[in-house]
Design a protein around this motif. Structure first.
Motif, short mmCIF file in Angstrom:
data_model
loop_
_atom_site.label_atom_id
_atom_site.label_comp_id
_atom_site.label_asym_id
_atom_site.label_seq_id
_atom_site.Cartn_x
_atom_site.Cartn_y
_atom_site.Cartn_z
N ILE A 1 0.85 -1.18 0.00
CA ILE A 1 0.00 0.00 0.00
C ILE A 1 0.89 1.23 0.00
CG2 ILE A 1 -1.74 1.27 1.29
CD1 ILE A 1 -2.65 -1.50 2.33
N ILE A 2 0.66 2.11 -0.97
CA ILE A 2 1.48 3.31 -1.14
C ILE A 2 0.59 4.54 -0.97
CG2 ILE A 2 3.03 4.54 -2.69
CD1 ILE A 2 3.24 1.72 -4.16
N PRO A 3 0.86 5.40 0.01
CA PRO A 3 0.07 6.63 0.15
C PRO A 3 0.31 7.55 -1.05
CG PRO A 3 1.41 6.23 2.10
CD PRO A 3 1.83 5.25 1.08
N LYS A 4 -0.74 8.20 -1.53
CA LYS A 4 -0.61 9.09 -2.69
C LYS A 4 0.09 10.39 -2.32
CE LYS A 4 -4.40 7.39 -5.46
NZ LYS A 4 -5.68 7.71 -6.12
N SER A 5 -0.08 10.83 -1.09
CA SER A 5 0.53 12.08 -0.65
C SER A 5 1.88 11.80 0.01
CB SER A 5 -0.38 12.80 0.34
OG SER A 5 0.26 13.91 0.89
N SER A 6 2.87 12.58 -0.38
CA SER A 6 4.19 12.44 0.24
C SER A 6 4.19 13.04 1.65
CB SER A 6 5.25 13.11 -0.62
OG SER A 6 4.97 14.49 -0.72
N ARG A 7 3.16 13.79 1.99
CA ARG A 7 3.08 14.41 3.31
C ARG A 7 2.64 13.43 4.39
NH1 ARG A 7 0.37 20.07 3.35
NH2 ARG A 7 1.53 20.09 5.29
N PHE A 8 2.09 12.29 3.99
CA PHE A 8 1.67 11.28 4.97
C PHE A 8 2.91 10.49 5.38
CE2 PHE A 8 0.13 7.03 6.12
CZ PHE A 8 -0.75 7.38 7.12
N THR A 9 3.37 10.70 6.62
CA THR A 9 4.60 10.05 7.06
C THR A 9 4.37 9.11 8.23
OG1 THR A 9 5.07 11.91 8.52
CG2 THR A 9 6.03 11.97 6.31
N ARG A 10 3.14 8.92 8.62
CA ARG A 10 2.83 8.04 9.75
C ARG A 10 3.20 6.60 9.42
NH1 ARG A 10 -3.06 8.48 12.30
NH2 ARG A 10 -2.22 8.99 14.31
N LYS A 11 3.81 5.92 10.37
CA LYS A 11 4.23 4.54 10.16
C LYS A 11 3.18 3.60 10.74
CE LYS A 11 9.10 5.69 10.22
NZ LYS A 11 8.82 7.00 9.69
N ILE A 12 2.74 2.66 9.90
CA ILE A 12 1.76 1.67 10.31
C ILE A 12 2.37 0.30 10.04
CG2 ILE A 12 -0.58 0.80 9.98
CD1 ILE A 12 -1.28 3.55 8.83
N ALA A 13 2.33 -0.59 11.01
CA ALA A 13 2.93 -1.91 10.86
C ALA A 13 2.01 -2.97 11.43
CB ALA A 13 4.28 -1.97 11.56
N VAL A 14 1.70 -3.97 10.59
CA VAL A 14 0.93 -5.13 11.03
C VAL A 14 1.74 -6.35 10.64
CG1 VAL A 14 -1.23 -6.39 10.83
CG2 VAL A 14 -1.23 -3.91 10.61
N GLY A 15 2.31 -7.02 11.62
CA GLY A 15 3.17 -8.16 11.32
C GLY A 15 4.40 -7.68 10.56
N LYS A 16 4.63 -8.29 9.40
CA LYS A 16 5.78 -7.89 8.57
C LYS A 16 5.40 -6.87 7.51
CE LYS A 16 8.34 -12.14 9.26
NZ LYS A 16 9.01 -13.27 8.64
N GLN A 17 4.12 -6.57 7.38
CA GLN A 17 3.68 -5.59 6.40
C GLN A 17 3.71 -4.19 7.00
OE1 GLN A 17 0.06 -7.89 5.15
NE2 GLN A 17 0.65 -6.84 3.29
#
Length: 134
Positions: free
Chosen positions: A112-128
């Motif tokens: 999953i790739i955010p369209k905005s470069s301003r979204f910098t929040r890190k989300i991690a579920v398992g290895k994804q």
């Protein structure tokens, strides 16, 4: 009924699996909700996947470890989290080809790739992960 009990009841009764910290703002103030959510993570009812993001958890029957309680798996959790945050996103090329029927290959993980470069929040579920450089 204590704040802890209210949080636990809301998590168990909800149809969604991803929760924001702000979902519980009507129960108590910011710090109390944070302490309650932290204790639910320690109990194994929730998993923390990012800053202010939590997912309902269940025990895997095979491994005995906690995993997200979402029928779509880790991919579904990441997509639901992005939608709950209101962030536009796109899927990687291989996943798009598979979903549109152009390719018969099924990717092991959807990126999953955010369209905005301003979204910098890190989300991690398992290895994804979203927004994490390896």
């Amino acid at each position: 009924m204590t704040i802890q009990d209210r949080l636990q009841t809301r998590v168990k009764r909800s149809k969604r699996s991803v929760f924001l910290r702000s979902d519980f703002a009507d129960i108590a103030d910011y710090d109390q909700v944070g302490r309650g959510l932290r204790s639910l993570v320690q109990e194994g009812l929730l998993l923390k996947i990012g800053y202010g993001l939590y997912v309902r958890a269940r025990v895997n029957r095979i491994t005995g470890q906690l995993m997200p309680d979402n029928p779509a798996g880790n991919d579904g959790v990441l997509i639901e989290a992005m939608e709950r945050l209101g962030v536009d996103y796109k899927l990687d090329d291989l996943s798009l080809k598979s979903l549109s029927g152009e390719s018969t290959q099924i990717p092991a993980n959807v990126k999953i790739i955010p369209k905005s470069s301003r979204f910098t929040r890190k989300i991690a579920v398992g290895k994804q992960r979203v927004n994490e450089v390896r």
